[in-house]
Design a protein around this motif. Structure first.
Motif, PDB file in Angstrom:
ATOM      1  N   ASP A 164       0.843  -1.198   0.000  1.00 35.16           N
ATOM      2  CA  ASP A 164       0.000   0.000   0.000  1.00 35.16           C
ATOM      3  C   ASP A 164       0.875   1.244   0.000  1.00 35.16           C
ATOM      4  N   THR A 165       1.405   1.565  -1.167  1.00 41.23           N
ATOM      5  CA  THR A 165       2.260   2.761  -1.294  1.00 41.23           C
ATOM      6  C   THR A 165       1.712   3.615  -2.422  1.00 41.23           C
ATOM      7  N   ARG A 166       0.545   4.164  -2.217  1.00 37.06           N
ATOM      8  CA  ARG A 166      -0.144   4.892  -3.283  1.00 37.06           C
ATOM      9  C   ARG A 166       0.698   6.050  -3.819  1.00 37.06           C
ATOM     10  N   GLY A 167       1.454   6.683  -2.955  1.00 33.93           N
ATOM     11  CA  GLY A 167       2.262   7.796  -3.435  1.00 33.93           C
ATOM     12  C   GLY A 167       3.461   7.366  -4.225  1.00 33.93           C
ATOM     13  N   GLY A 168       3.836   6.077  -4.122  1.00 33.69           N
ATOM     14  CA  GLY A 168       5.055   5.648  -4.776  1.00 33.69           C
ATOM     15  C   GLY A 168       4.876   4.847  -6.032  1.00 33.69           C
ATOM     16  N   ARG A 169       3.658   4.486  -6.350  1.00 33.55           N
ATOM     17  CA  ARG A 169       3.478   3.612  -7.502  1.00 33.55           C
ATOM     18  C   ARG A 169       3.846   4.307  -8.806  1.00 33.55           C
ATOM     19  N   LYS A 170       3.450   5.534  -8.932  1.00 37.43           N
ATOM     20  CA  LYS A 170       3.747   6.243 -10.165  1.00 37.43           C
ATOM     21  C   LYS A 170       5.261   6.414 -10.328  1.00 37.43           C
ATOM     22  N   ALA A 171       5.955   6.724  -9.252  1.00 41.31           N
ATOM     23  CA  ALA A 171       7.400   6.877  -9.327  1.00 41.31           C
ATOM     24  C   ALA A 171       8.056   5.574  -9.739  1.00 41.31           C
ATOM     25  N   LEU A 172       7.497   4.446  -9.291  1.00 38.33           N
ATOM     26  CA  LEU A 172       8.045   3.156  -9.643  1.00 38.33           C
ATOM     27  C   LEU A 172       7.831   2.864 -11.119  1.00 38.33           C
ATOM     28  N   ALA A 173       6.735   3.377 -11.667  1.00 37.95           N
ATOM     29  CA  ALA A 173       6.429   3.128 -13.073  1.00 37.95           C
ATOM     30  C   ALA A 173       7.293   3.968 -13.998  1.00 37.95           C
ATOM     31  N   GLU A 174       7.954   5.008 -13.456  1.00 36.59           N
ATOM     32  CA  GLU A 174       8.793   5.862 -14.273  1.00 36.59           C
ATOM     33  C   GLU A 174      10.199   5.894 -13.680  1.00 36.59           C
ATOM     34  N   GLY A 175      11.145   6.323 -14.458  1.00 38.02           N
ATOM     35  CA  GLY A 175      12.501   6.395 -13.978  1.00 38.02           C
ATOM     36  C   GLY A 175      13.394   7.026 -15.010  1.00 38.02           C
ATOM     37  N   ASP A 176      14.718   6.934 -14.797  1.00 36.98           N
ATOM     38  CA  ASP A 176      15.649   7.550 -15.729  1.00 36.98           C
ATOM     39  C   ASP A 176      15.648   6.851 -17.078  1.00 36.98           C
ATOM     40  N   ASP A 177      15.447   5.524 -17.074  1.00 34.43           N
ATOM     41  CA  ASP A 177      15.532   4.778 -18.313  1.00 34.43           C
ATOM     42  C   ASP A 177      14.197   4.225 -18.774  1.00 34.43           C
ATOM     43  N   VAL A 178      13.159   4.395 -17.969  1.00 32.13           N
ATOM     44  CA  VAL A 178      11.829   3.953 -18.383  1.00 32.13           C
ATOM     45  C   VAL A 178      10.857   5.098 -18.165  1.00 32.13           C
ATOM     46  N   GLY A 179       9.709   5.000 -18.790  1.00 31.36           N
ATOM     47  CA  GLY A 179       8.751   6.086 -18.642  1.00 31.36           C
ATOM     48  C   GLY A 179       7.398   5.716 -19.198  1.00 31.36           C
ATOM     49  N   LEU A 180       6.516   6.688 -19.192  1.00 28.69           N
ATOM     50  CA  LEU A 180       5.160   6.531 -19.694  1.00 28.69           C
ATOM     51  C   LEU A 180       4.939   7.494 -20.848  1.00 28.69           C
ATOM     52  N   LEU A 181       4.228   7.059 -21.841  1.00 27.28           N
ATOM     53  CA  LEU A 181       3.928   7.877 -23.008  1.00 27.28           C
ATOM     54  C   LEU A 181       2.431   7.893 -23.264  1.00 27.28           C
ATOM     55  N   GLU A 182       1.852   9.088 -23.311  1.00 25.50           N
ATOM     56  CA  GLU A 182       0.470   9.246 -23.737  1.00 25.50           C
ATOM     57  C   GLU A 182       0.492   9.716 -25.180  1.00 25.50           C
ATOM     58  N   ALA A 183      -0.241   9.032 -26.047  1.00 34.03           N
ATOM     59  CA  ALA A 183      -0.240   9.379 -27.460  1.00 34.03           C
ATOM     60  C   ALA A 183      -1.611   9.108 -28.053  1.00 34.03           C
ATOM     61  N   VAL A 184      -1.930   9.838 -29.120  1.00 29.12           N
ATOM     62  CA  VAL A 184      -3.211   9.672 -29.788  1.00 29.12           C
ATOM     63  C   VAL A 184      -3.005   8.867 -31.065  1.00 29.12           C
TER      64      VAL A 184
END
Length: 592
Positions: free
Chosen positions: A296-316
């Motif tokens: 239960d680390t709601r504040g940390g999940r997003k940080a775990l999903a992103e990083g220096d070599d990985v990330g998230l992309l929103e695209a249409v």
């Protein structure tokens, strides 16, 4: 009416019906029509594929390549700074974005301009705490209007200019469209800026929050205890066993290391943390099945999903993207492309069902996760436009003035008559590749191949209208009802008919079909051919009533949360205004 004319009219009628129906993509319909015309003897076999080497086709391809060079030059941040002073004043913000969009579209492909400015509009809407729907439709319309200003702003202008070259011996020049186009664009941009507040429906979408997708509702961390059923299994094996729960393992964390799950053979160990994508209804079943422990680390999940070599992309998803019409399962994202689909949004609402069977449509917004370099490559390969950077920079570190300087030199050479416009644009495109502005692999990715096939196929079919005498036949039939009309009324008729067709069909196809009819009517009535051709150019580009009339309208449908019937509210009064402005301007500039 002879047999060839009857067959050609029947063939064109079938093409129009199929294009309006939309069951098959327009390039397939156009290519089938070309082959049918050849087999029926309407187009000589030796000229079957002459349309693919036509100056209009080549010029459109080159403009798309140069537009991509501007996109990758990293100008989004600069544009965002330009509107920053009015970021919290929605009306001025709409005007600033629309003005910039129309100005850029005069010299870039208007679809490319919209792709460049959509991320700016999305971020600007968030800063002003307003719905993105209030900005995206006016921006789309403004980019379309800007294309009217110059020869290279939009494919219909290029097609009409090339047709004039063939029939009258001289093409329209780079700025011959400017007097009428600029007047229409200025009035239109002012109108959409002012009227958008009342006529554009406000659609609250997920993009109006801080993030397009609520990551905490999708990304969950699960620790693997020693007695878990997941120990010694690979991520692929776990996903297969949990198929009914629709679980996606997007990362595997071991100690301080993150092991991307594209390494599908990695065995899970006790103490590992699985970063999974799941909806709340299936998460409990998955945890119970494999004896996992929820962190239960709601504040940390997003940080775990992103990083220096990985990330998230929103695209249409763009029209005619590699994704359009395909299911998630058929793409093989992790294995083939090294990225994961985390979530999908359609018309501003996140999709909560099974992702495996989800079929993409143009305008859908996707959330992808993976290594930064893989995300950038995947976006280009899929034909998706990024909506926000999310720690990923799509622009390369290239001097922003370099592509602009090369482009300006090419336009100057063409205007001065040193070389033709297609040759000038080809030299600019080559220079951009040689100087590193545009990587070679993106040259081919930049070209909208369905549009190229459409033009290459329909140009010979359009030529058959004249060689078979069908154009004269249609004009004769129309003259029965319009014989006593003044020239301005005839110009208005051509404009309105062209505009109506363009709301239902591709604008390039509309220009190919209407240009011969307009020229024949001008010759029959003694009017200036240029005035009638200019009416076709304006009408073919002004498609504002539906999301299918222009690619720009389809692109903003998903991020803006628009419905099919939303467009006419702003589009119909805009089209009426355009007729009121364009007809007297055409008559004044070109003499009616």
């Amino acid at each position: 009416m002879n047999a060839d004319q009857m067959i050609l009219l029947a063939l064109l009628g079938a093409v129009l019906v199929l294009l309006a129906w939309g069951r098959w993509r327009y390039d397939v319909v156009a290519f089938a029509a070309l082959l049918a015309a050849v087999l029926l003897g309407l187009v000589p076999a030796g000229e079957s594929f002459a349309g693919f080497g036509h100056p209009a086709t080549v010029t459109v391809a080159l403009v798309l390549i140069i537009s991509r060079a501007f996109q990758v030059a990293g100008t989004t941040d600069l544009l965002l700074k330009l509107i920053e002073p009015v970021a919290r004043m929605p009306r001025l913000q709409t005007g600033a974005l629309s003005g910039i969009g129309s100005a850029l579209s005069a010299f870039m492909n208007n679809v490319g301009t919209l792709g460049l400015l959509m991320p700016v509009a999305m971020q600007a809407a968030q800063r002003a705490k307003i719905s993105a729907s209030t900005l995206l439709m006016p921006l789309s319309f403004a980019c379309i209007l800007g294309g009217l200003i110059t020869l290279i702003g939009t494919p219909p202008n290029i097609i009409v200019a090339a047709y004039r070259q063939e029939t009258l011996g001289e093409s329209f020049g780079m700025f011959d469209f400017s007097p009428v186009g600029l007047a229409v664009a200025v009035v239109g941009v002012v109108f959409v800026t002012v009227a958008a507040h009342w006529l554009v429906p406000v659609r609250r979408t997920a993009s109006d929050d801080e993030d397009l997708f609520e990551i905490d509702n999708y990304i969950t961390e699960l620790e693997v205890p020693e007695d878990s059923e997941a120990v010694d299994q690979t991520p692929a094996e776990i996903e297969k066993a949990a198929e009914e729960a629709e679980i996606r393992i997007v990362d595997l964390v071991r100690g301080d290391r993150r092991l991307p799950t594209v390494r599908r053979g990695e065995r899970v160990r006790a103490g590992d943390i699985l970063v999974v994508e799941a909806d709340p209804d299936t998460l409990d079943r998955f945890v119970e099945q494999f004896d996992l422990e929820l962190i239960d680390t709601r504040g940390g999940r997003k940080a775990l999903a992103e990083g220096d070599d990985v990330g998230l992309l929103e695209a249409v998803v763009t029209p005619h993207s590699m994704l359009e019409g395909r299911t998630v399962e058929s793409l093989g994202l992790p294995g083939r492309h090294g990225v994961h689909l985390i979530a999908v949004s359609r018309q501003g609402k996140p999709h909560h069902g099974r992702l495996r069977s989800f079929r993409f449509h143009a305008g859908d917004v996707v959330l992808l996760h993976g290594e930064t370099e893989r995300l950038a490559d995947a976006a280009g390969r899929f034909g998706c436009l990024p909506l926000r950077e999310r720690s990923i920079r799509f622009g390369r570190r290239i001097p922003a003035l370099l592509p602009a300087g090369l482009f300006a030199a090419a336009i100057g050479a063409a205007v001065a008559g040193l070389v033709s416009m297609p040759v000038a644009l080809a030299l600019a495109a080559l220079a951009m590749v040689l100087t590193g502005v545009l990587p070679l692999r993106e040259v081919y990715a930049a070209i909208d191949w369905p549009v190229i096939v459409l033009l290459g196929a329909l140009i010979p079919v359009g030529g058959a209208l004249e060689t078979t005498g069908t154009t004269d036949l249609l004009v004769d039939a129309l003259s029965v009802y319009t014989a006593q009309w003044p020239l301005m009324a005839l110009i208005a008729l051509i404009l309105v008919v062209t505009m109506t067709l363009s709301d239902l069909l591709n604008n390039a196809a509309t220009a190919v079909i209407m240009a011969p009819l307009a020229l024949a009517m001008a010759e029959r009535t003694g009017g200036n051919p240029d005035a009638f051709l200019m009416a076709v150019a304006v009408g073919a580009s002004c498609a504002f009533l539906t999301p299918v009339g222009h690619q720009n309208n389809a692109l903003v449908m998903g991020p803006g949360g628009y419905r099919f019937g939303d467009y006419w509210r702003l589009g119909l009064p805009l089209e009426i205004l355009i007729v009121c402005v364009a007809v007297p301007m055409i008559a004044w500039v070109w003499g009616g």
